[in-house]
Write a protein that holds these residues in place. Sequence first.
Motif, PDB file in Angstrom:
ATOM      1  N   LEU A   1      39.233  35.619  47.766  1.00  0.00           N
ATOM      2  CA  LEU A   1      39.042  36.012  46.320  1.00  0.00           C
ATOM      3  C   LEU A   1      39.609  37.570  46.140  1.00  0.00           C
ATOM      4  O   LEU A   1      39.613  38.154  45.030  1.00  0.00           O
TER       5      LEU A   1
ATOM      6  N   ALA B   1      32.625  33.761  44.104  1.00  0.00           N
ATOM      7  CA  ALA B   1      33.359  34.093  42.838  1.00  0.00           C
ATOM      8  C   ALA B   1      32.429  34.382  41.715  1.00  0.00           C
ATOM      9  O   ALA B   1      32.637  35.077  41.206  1.00  0.00           O
TER      10      ALA B   1
ATOM     11  N   SER C   1      42.601  36.678  44.470  1.00  0.00           N
ATOM     12  CA  SER C   1      42.225  35.976  42.909  1.00  0.00           C
ATOM     13  C   SER C   1      41.831  37.017  42.045  1.00  0.00           C
ATOM     14  O   SER C   1      42.418  37.234  40.890  1.00  0.00           O
ATOM     15  N   THR C   2      40.921  38.178  42.781  1.00  0.00           N
ATOM     16  CA  THR C   2      40.646  39.150  41.847  1.00  0.00           C
ATOM     17  C   THR C   2      41.931  39.864  41.336  1.00  0.00           C
ATOM     18  O   THR C   2      41.958  40.511  40.147  1.00  0.00           O
TER      19      THR C   2
END
Lengths: 154, 252
Positions: B66, B213, B69-70
């Motif tokens: 993440l 998430a 992804s962030t």
Amino acid sequence: MNPRRKQRLAIVAAVGLLVVSAAGLMLYALTDSIDLFYTPSEIIEGKDGQRPQIGQRLRIGGMVVPGTVNRDSQTLAVSFDLVDTGPKVTVRYSGILPDLFREGQGIVATGVLVDDSTIQAQEVLAKHDEEYMPPELAEKMKGIKHVKPANGSE
Amino acid sequence: MWKWLHPYAKTENAYQLCKTLQPYFWGVAVVALVVGTIWGLAFAPQDYQQGDSFRIIYIHVPSAILSMSTYVAMAVAALVGMVWQWRTAFMAMIAMAPIGAVMTFIALFTGAAWGKPMWGAWWVWDARLTSELILLFLYLGVIALYSAFEDKQQAGKAAGVMALVGVVNVPIIHYSVEWWNTLHQGATISKFDKPSIAPEMLWPLLLNLLGFAAFIAAVTVMRLRNEIVRREIQRPWVVELAQQELGGRNAV
């Protein structure tokens, strides 16, 4: 999309493309330096036509060949062979090995090349793979008997 | 196709959307994290090689995935802000930056704590670890650049450029273990193949991934609401909102 936005998008895309190609070229040029270690066959046969020199400090990564681990009963000295797909390289080391060290395990050792196929290591690190499974499954699939690192005498 | 998104360029609508979404994100985050973490730490079986030490995977892997992804989400917000000139997009970008930085730090820290007993070293300068460290510096750079400007519109643009350029690093992190020899092992779940982890260990990992998430989303909408109110403090709708809140508190 109106023309101004289209123009801005084109600029951003162009800059992005430039940055990506710059980074790509840089990484391509650095490929050899980014690799963490030599494999045993690269040490014996050379990498891109260049063999590491005797006395050079380097890292080697390979599998411990089963049956080659020799421990000195009086001191911490240990020697073992590493292999990947080709010839073997012997590693000599004096010190405490990591818990995961065992025959068949992937190992990364840092040290000095003392002759064509021997390395005197100062540091030995264990590499583990990306597979995780319970001990019963490992025994069934791989035929590995699980030995807890804590009570390895079992 | 993207017409439905346009109203949210207005800060007021974005604020309302965040307010609606926030409790759902928190709900999912709390349930998934509690179940996933307890399942993973206490009930999932031991690993055949690493014993109990492998359980740190339930924190390390979700935070690492993440953190990337962030960063991508942040870069997308920066792109939207830059091309469509949405102020709200830059606010979303800066709302995400510190959370991403914290996730990256957690990934690096748990990685070091895992590396010491298993590999034998806290830190090795291999391609995976180094590129993840660069990701942390990119996050810190975006935050620092944004705070360096007095004019927040300018700040958003400058930090946005940095966020966009830095996105190059994300595929490098992901593929570093394939392109180069590294001490770090290859991908376990984020690949197009069958995951190389037993199903009874995989489920809590996926739950924690969902939980992380949702947690990031929840904190992002909270921070975005905060940012909107701070930036729009002079607008009538914010003043009205503040009066409502204050009035409500006084009545109690």
